[in-house]
Design a protein around this motif. Structure first.
Motif, PDB file in Angstrom:
ATOM      1  N   ASP A 262       0.643  -1.374   0.111  1.00 38.11           N
ATOM      2  CA  ASP A 262      -0.289   0.113   0.067  1.00 38.11           C
ATOM      3  C   ASP A 262       0.404   1.128   0.061  1.00 38.11           C
ATOM      4  OD1 ASP A 262      -1.980   1.353   0.331  1.00 38.11           O
ATOM      5  OD2 ASP A 262      -2.705   1.351   1.775  1.00 38.11           O
ATOM      6  N   VAL A 263       0.445   2.318  -0.271  1.00 34.40           N
ATOM      7  CA  VAL A 263       1.129   3.954  -0.177  1.00 34.40           C
ATOM      8  C   VAL A 263      -0.076   5.048  -0.368  1.00 34.40           C
ATOM      9  CG1 VAL A 263       1.230   3.943  -3.155  1.00 34.40           C
ATOM     10  CG2 VAL A 263       2.529   5.338  -1.665  1.00 34.40           C
ATOM     11  N   VAL A 264       0.230   5.274   0.209  1.00 38.99           N
ATOM     12  CA  VAL A 264      -0.719   6.670   0.788  1.00 38.99           C
ATOM     13  C   VAL A 264       0.199   8.213   0.666  1.00 38.99           C
ATOM     14  CG1 VAL A 264      -2.275   7.812   2.512  1.00 38.99           C
ATOM     15  CG2 VAL A 264      -2.312   4.771   2.286  1.00 38.99           C
ATOM     16  N   PHE A 265      -0.311   9.025   0.090  1.00 45.14           N
ATOM     17  CA  PHE A 265       0.570  10.746   0.181  1.00 45.14           C
ATOM     18  C   PHE A 265      -0.721  11.074   1.360  1.00 45.14           C
ATOM     19  CE2 PHE A 265       0.553  14.600  -1.609  1.00 45.14           C
ATOM     20  CZ  PHE A 265       1.837  14.648  -1.216  1.00 45.14           C
ATOM     21  N   ASP A 266      -0.086  11.807   2.416  1.00 44.92           N
ATOM     22  CA  ASP A 266      -0.373  12.827   3.505  1.00 44.92           C
ATOM     23  C   ASP A 266       0.242  14.217   2.840  1.00 44.92           C
ATOM     24  OD1 ASP A 266      -1.586  13.791   5.052  1.00 44.92           O
ATOM     25  OD2 ASP A 266      -0.163  14.205   6.417  1.00 44.92           O
ATOM     26  N   ARG A 267      -1.169  15.137   2.464  1.00 46.13           N
ATOM     27  CA  ARG A 267      -1.012  16.660   1.512  1.00 46.13           C
ATOM     28  C   ARG A 267      -0.254  17.423   2.603  1.00 46.13           C
ATOM     29  NH1 ARG A 267       0.529  19.067  -2.429  1.00 46.13           N
ATOM     30  NH2 ARG A 267       2.515  19.342  -1.006  1.00 46.13           N
ATOM     31  N   ALA A 268      -1.167  17.038   3.651  1.00 47.22           N
ATOM     32  CA  ALA A 268      -0.561  17.997   5.598  1.00 47.22           C
ATOM     33  C   ALA A 268       0.816  17.768   5.738  1.00 47.22           C
ATOM     34  CB  ALA A 268      -1.701  17.534   6.225  1.00 47.22           C
ATOM     35  N   SER A 269       1.404  17.280   5.467  1.00 46.39           N
ATOM     36  CA  SER A 269       2.364  16.663   6.012  1.00 46.39           C
ATOM     37  C   SER A 269       3.647  16.816   4.256  1.00 46.39           C
ATOM     38  CB  SER A 269       2.521  15.427   6.904  1.00 46.39           C
ATOM     39  OG  SER A 269       2.414  13.992   6.362  1.00 46.39           O
ATOM     40  N   ASN A 270       2.849  16.308   3.780  1.00 47.60           N
ATOM     41  CA  ASN A 270       4.237  16.635   2.729  1.00 47.60           C
ATOM     42  C   ASN A 270       4.817  15.121   2.800  1.00 47.60           C
ATOM     43  OD1 ASN A 270       4.229  17.731  -0.240  1.00 47.60           O
ATOM     44  ND2 ASN A 270       5.715  17.901   0.305  1.00 47.60           N
ATOM     45  N   ALA A 271       4.284  14.104   2.942  1.00 45.05           N
ATOM     46  CA  ALA A 271       4.727  12.745   3.501  1.00 45.05           C
ATOM     47  C   ALA A 271       4.096  12.252   2.507  1.00 45.05           C
ATOM     48  CB  ALA A 271       5.595  13.215   4.384  1.00 45.05           C
ATOM     49  N   ILE A 272       5.321  10.771   2.290  1.00 42.33           N
ATOM     50  CA  ILE A 272       4.176   9.290   1.342  1.00 42.33           C
ATOM     51  C   ILE A 272       4.338   8.380   2.263  1.00 42.33           C
ATOM     52  CG2 ILE A 272       6.720   9.229   0.024  1.00 42.33           C
ATOM     53  CD1 ILE A 272       4.790   7.969  -2.089  1.00 42.33           C
ATOM     54  N   TYR A 273       3.707   7.588   2.700  1.00 45.19           N
ATOM     55  CA  TYR A 273       3.823   6.190   3.185  1.00 45.19           C
ATOM     56  C   TYR A 273       3.464   5.017   2.686  1.00 45.19           C
ATOM     57  CZ  TYR A 273       3.376   9.488   7.060  1.00 45.19           C
ATOM     58  OH  TYR A 273       2.891  10.609   8.074  1.00 45.19           O
ATOM     59  N   VAL A 274       4.603   4.126   2.525  1.00 42.59           N
ATOM     60  CA  VAL A 274       4.286   2.982   1.941  1.00 42.59           C
ATOM     61  C   VAL A 274       4.892   1.805   2.969  1.00 42.59           C
ATOM     62  CG1 VAL A 274       6.093   1.596  -0.188  1.00 42.59           C
ATOM     63  CG2 VAL A 274       6.081   4.193   0.178  1.00 42.59           C
ATOM     64  N   ALA A 275       3.079   0.600   2.975  1.00 41.91           N
ATOM     65  CA  ALA A 275       3.651  -0.861   3.742  1.00 41.91           C
ATOM     66  C   ALA A 275       4.203  -1.671   2.174  1.00 41.91           C
ATOM     67  CB  ALA A 275       2.266  -0.548   3.794  1.00 41.91           C
ATOM     68  N   THR A 276       4.986  -2.191   3.193  1.00 37.67           N
ATOM     69  CA  THR A 276       5.940  -3.373   2.738  1.00 37.67           C
ATOM     70  C   THR A 276       5.424  -4.826   3.641  1.00 37.67           C
ATOM     71  OG1 THR A 276       8.096  -3.521   3.265  1.00 37.67           O
ATOM     72  CG2 THR A 276       7.203  -1.592   1.904  1.00 37.67           C
ATOM     73  N   ASP A 277       6.096  -5.247   2.865  1.00 38.36           N
ATOM     74  CA  ASP A 277       6.160  -6.340   3.619  1.00 38.36           C
ATOM     75  C   ASP A 277       7.048  -6.886   5.282  1.00 38.36           C
ATOM     76  OD1 ASP A 277       3.674  -7.874   1.708  1.00 38.36           O
ATOM     77  OD2 ASP A 277       5.400  -9.580   1.238  1.00 38.36           O
ATOM     78  N   LEU A 278       8.053  -6.501   4.588  1.00 42.85           N
ATOM     79  CA  LEU A 278       8.895  -6.014   5.728  1.00 42.85           C
ATOM     80  C   LEU A 278       9.262  -4.806   6.492  1.00 42.85           C
ATOM     81  CD1 LEU A 278      12.042  -7.283   3.961  1.00 42.85           C
ATOM     82  CD2 LEU A 278      10.922  -8.417   4.887  1.00 42.85           C
TER      83      LEU A 278
END
Length: 286
Positions: A262-278
């Motif tokens: 999964d990948v999610v972008f948070d505009r408020a903090s200008n950050a991208i979050y990536v969920a991996t198997d690790l």
């Protein structure tokens, strides 16, 4: 100008043993959880999808062939109503639902006998409009020949696997005109007219599309995550476009070699979050 590479920060995720609480059980910290009985296909959902409309408060569970609207009551009581549309009642293999929280539009994708179909509802499932092409093979393409399929994934090809509407450039009614759609056959598509015309994206790996996220302030900026697990590829595959798909650039950086779920972008903090198997990783992006 030299492009800055995002610095990734990892958060280790440990496996947790989850025990469902009893109905109405009080949890540490004051939180209260209730277990509700399931209905019909929801009891054997495989990989269901859940969405909540912040506009109307409606809750939906996509499982099997059913798109169920759930009303929760007190004491573990719930009311289930099948709101499925004829456009997506075909075969129950990896159905997905995506509810656009900004508009309340509910997207549902379902395998057909020869491909995949996608429809949306703007009235909490009362009516549905098909948004995928009339030929169900147009987006995912035809599945590979049976002898070419991995036995573990036999008959699970040729379906839409990810949906991401853009909140900018809406149509006259305020709904997303731009959609990015991925398939388990490794295709990424984009429409800027709510599904009347689709453009296949190029310059990307042909791997299972696991997740797509779009910058809520810019429909031309998006990220797509691929998984090569099915083909024995354990690499991380994360790509970004800043020009609406004209070009795509790998931004996998120092992510570990593992499928991205999964990948999610948070505009408020200008950050991208990536969920991996690790583990889960985040990075500030320019």
């Amino acid at each position: 100008m030299r492009r800055r590479t995002p610095v990734l920060v990892g958060v280790a995720v440990a496996a947790l043993a989850l025990t469902l609480p009893a109905v109405g059980a009080q949890q540490p910290g004051g939180a209260q959880y209730t277990t509700y009985a399931q209905k019909g296909a929801a009891g054997d959902a495989g990989e269901p999808s859940i969405g909540v409309s912040w506009r109307t408060g409606a809750t939906f569970l996509q499982a099997g062939l059913e798109t169920d609207r759930v009303t929760f009551g007190k004491g573990g009581r719930s009311t289930w109503r099948d709101t499925s549309g004829a456009e997506t009642q075909y075969v129950s293999l990896d159905p997905i639902a995506y509810l656009d929280s900004a508009t309340g539009r509910l997207f549902v994708s379902q395998l057909t006998l020869v491909g995949s179909a996608m429809a949306y509802s703007d009235d909490d499932g009362a009516t549905w409009t098909q948004v995928s092409p009339s030929d169900p093979n147009d987006l995912p393409g035809p599945p590979p020949a049976e002898e070419e399929q991995d036995p573990v994934y036999a008959n699970t090809y040729a379906t839409i696997s990810a949906i991401a509407p853009a909140t900018t450039n809406p149509d006259p009614n305020g709904y997303a005109s731009t959609l990015y759609v991925g398939t388990d056959t490794g295709y990424l598509w984009k429409t800027t007219d709510a599904g009347q015309n689709w453009t296949q994206q190029t310059g990307l790996p042909q791997l299972w599309v696991n997740s797509i996220t779009v910058d809520p302030s810019n429909a031309d900026r998006a990220w797509v995550a691929f998984s090569g697990f099915r083909t024995g590829d354990d690499g991380s595959h994360l790509y970004e476009t800043t020009n609406g798909g004209a070009t795509w650039t790998s931004v996998s950086g120092i992510l570990p070699n593992a499928p991205i779920e999964d990948v999610v972008f948070d505009r408020a903090s200008n950050a991208i979050y990536v969920a991996t198997d690790l583990g889960v990783f985040w990075a500030h992006v320019p």
